[in-house]
Design a protein around this motif. Structure first.
Motif, PDB file in Angstrom:
ATOM      1  N   PRO A  56       0.792  -1.238   0.000  1.00  0.00           N
ATOM      2  CA  PRO A  56       0.000   0.000   0.000  1.00  0.00           C
ATOM      3  C   PRO A  56       0.821   1.284   0.000  1.00  0.00           C
ATOM      4  O   PRO A  56       0.476   2.242  -0.704  1.00  0.00           O
ATOM      5  N   ALA A  57       1.894   1.319   0.762  1.00  0.00           N
ATOM      6  CA  ALA A  57       2.680   2.548   0.878  1.00  0.00           C
ATOM      7  C   ALA A  57       3.341   2.953  -0.440  1.00  0.00           C
ATOM      8  O   ALA A  57       3.775   4.103  -0.587  1.00  0.00           O
ATOM      9  N   GLN A  58       3.409   2.042  -1.412  1.00  0.00           N
ATOM     10  CA  GLN A  58       4.079   2.323  -2.678  1.00  0.00           C
ATOM     11  C   GLN A  58       3.146   2.876  -3.751  1.00  0.00           C
ATOM     12  O   GLN A  58       3.603   3.426  -4.751  1.00  0.00           O
ATOM     13  N   LEU A  59       1.840   2.723  -3.578  1.00  0.00           N
ATOM     14  CA  LEU A  59       0.913   2.896  -4.693  1.00  0.00           C
ATOM     15  C   LEU A  59       0.469   4.337  -4.912  1.00  0.00           C
ATOM     16  O   LEU A  59       0.265   5.095  -3.965  1.00  0.00           O
ATOM     17  N   ASP A  60       0.280   4.654  -6.187  1.00  0.00           N
ATOM     18  CA  ASP A  60      -0.399   5.891  -6.570  1.00  0.00           C
ATOM     19  C   ASP A  60      -1.879   5.634  -6.824  1.00  0.00           C
ATOM     20  O   ASP A  60      -2.720   6.478  -6.550  1.00  0.00           O
ATOM     21  N   PRO A  80      -5.240   2.944   5.998  1.00  0.00           N
ATOM     22  CA  PRO A  80      -5.727   4.320   5.877  1.00  0.00           C
ATOM     23  C   PRO A  80      -4.968   5.162   4.856  1.00  0.00           C
ATOM     24  O   PRO A  80      -4.870   6.384   5.020  1.00  0.00           O
ATOM     25  N   TRP A  81      -4.409   4.559   3.802  1.00  0.00           N
ATOM     26  CA  TRP A  81      -3.527   5.308   2.893  1.00  0.00           C
ATOM     27  C   TRP A  81      -4.267   6.254   1.951  1.00  0.00           C
ATOM     28  O   TRP A  81      -3.639   7.080   1.297  1.00  0.00           O
ATOM     29  N   ILE A 255     -19.107   3.483  17.730  1.00  0.00           N
ATOM     30  CA  ILE A 255     -19.094   3.550  16.266  1.00  0.00           C
ATOM     31  C   ILE A 255     -19.099   5.014  15.839  1.00  0.00           C
ATOM     32  O   ILE A 255     -19.882   5.816  16.357  1.00  0.00           O
ATOM     33  N   TYR A 256     -18.242   5.339  14.883  1.00  0.00           N
ATOM     34  CA  TYR A 256     -18.119   6.727  14.430  1.00  0.00           C
ATOM     35  C   TYR A 256     -17.477   6.751  13.044  1.00  0.00           C
ATOM     36  O   TYR A 256     -16.944   5.733  12.571  1.00  0.00           O
ATOM     37  N   THR A 257     -17.535   7.907  12.407  1.00  0.00           N
ATOM     38  CA  THR A 257     -16.920   8.049  11.095  1.00  0.00           C
ATOM     39  C   THR A 257     -15.409   7.876  11.208  1.00  0.00           C
ATOM     40  O   THR A 257     -14.765   8.486  12.062  1.00  0.00           O
ATOM     41  N   ALA A 258     -14.851   7.048  10.339  1.00  0.00           N
ATOM     42  CA  ALA A 258     -13.411   6.786  10.369  1.00  0.00           C
ATOM     43  C   ALA A 258     -12.639   8.051   9.984  1.00  0.00           C
ATOM     44  O   ALA A 258     -13.120   8.874   9.205  1.00  0.00           O
ATOM     45  N   PRO A 259     -11.428   8.220  10.528  1.00  0.00           N
ATOM     46  CA  PRO A 259     -10.657   9.430  10.232  1.00  0.00           C
ATOM     47  C   PRO A 259     -10.142   9.528   8.801  1.00  0.00           C
ATOM     48  O   PRO A 259      -9.767  10.608   8.358  1.00  0.00           O
TER      49      PRO A 259
END
Length: 285
Positions: A56-60, A80-81, A255-259
């Motif tokens: 994940p950390a590599q992707l555009d 969360p990327w 439960i809440y909206t994710a950041p």
């Protein structure tokens, strides 16, 4: 050079064929294609493989080959990327997936030219605590669902919103859906269809046995707390119907909206309402 992750759902018979075609088109367009090692090996393309945890950390961008379920899975996998993603529909419904097999060449060319828009979709987060300590956390693009087991009695829940007591609920469960998920399980349980551009959460009881049996729409900043008022026999917490956690009587659920959000790449000038009308006309909703 932009790097794009390709995620085929190999359970689909045509996934391997379409993946090979897509990889060829992306390479011709000047993209660097990467895949999880296992997927690359299945396509005899080991040179494209990357460790799952490093990918994940590599992707555009990311693209998934499958149906709506595959896109939901990818959204959680890349959280969360906030990597812009789109889906190539190999399924039936295709409410979230953007591209059909026959549109591959056009989609890749538009991606190369930057001829697309990025649409933000909120996600929903669930924290489970026991004895004051967090023991689990799930995130979903469609919904978080609390539901009873197959042979369990109805659930008795206490519901608080932003710390204020809202009501008691006797039901088979409760769905907390995002606007994206409002056309999924929540809709089948009697919830409203909500435009994905809105920032809101929808609370929809499942087979309610109490006066509180109507859906409730709350602001996306709301914090929803749920406690059991009677010991449940078997209760499940699920995210997008794909990740599951067993709950205990002493658990508290918040439960809440994710950041972080999911970002959808959109190539077509089709509004949500156009897609909705088409799917209803086809009998898919």
């Amino acid at each position: 050079m932009k790097k794009i992750g390709v995620f085929p759902l190999f359970e689909k018979p045509e996934a391997a064929r379409v993946a090979r075609k897509l990889i060829h088109l992306l390479a011709q367009a000047g993209f660097q294609v990467v895949m999880e090692e296992e997927s690359a090996a299945r396509l005899d393309a080991a040179e494209l493989g990357c460790r799952k945890e490093d990918l994940p950390a590599q992707l555009d961008y990311g693209v998934v080959l499958g149906g709506d379920g595959a896109l939901l899975s990818l959204a959680r996998r890349l959280y969360p990327w906030e990597i812009p993603i789109f889906g190539i529909n190999l399924g039936h419904l295709g409410f979230l997936t953007e591209v059909e097999d026959k549109e591959l060449e056009s989609a890749v060319e538009k991606l190369r030219r930057g001829e697309f828009v990025v649409e933000n979709r909120i996600m929903v987060n669930a924290e489970v605590t026991s004895a004051g300590k967090q023991r689990a956390c799930l995130v979903g693009l469609n919904d978080i669902v609390i539901s009873k087991g197959l042979f369990s009695r109805m659930l008795r829940l206490e519901l608080l919103i932003d710390g204020f007591f809202t009501g008691m609920l006797a039901a088979d469960g409760l769905i907390v859906a995002t606007p994206t998920g409002s056309t999924a399980y929540s809709l089948s349980a009697g919830g409203p269809i909500v435009s994905p551009q809105l920032s809101a959460l929808v609370l929809t009881p499942i087979c309610a046995h109490s006066l509180f049996n109507r859906p409730l729409v709350v602001d996306s900043n709301a914090v929803i707390e749920i406690k059991f008022t009677a010991p449940p026999h078997e209760v499940l917490l699920t995210a997008d119907g794909q990740e599951c956690l067993g709950l205990e009587a002493e658990d508290g659920i918040k439960i809440y909206t994710a950041p972080h959000r999911t970002k959808f790449i959109r190539f077509k000038e089709k509004s949500f309402y156009h897609i909705l009308r088409e799917k209803v006309k086809e009998g898919k909703l």
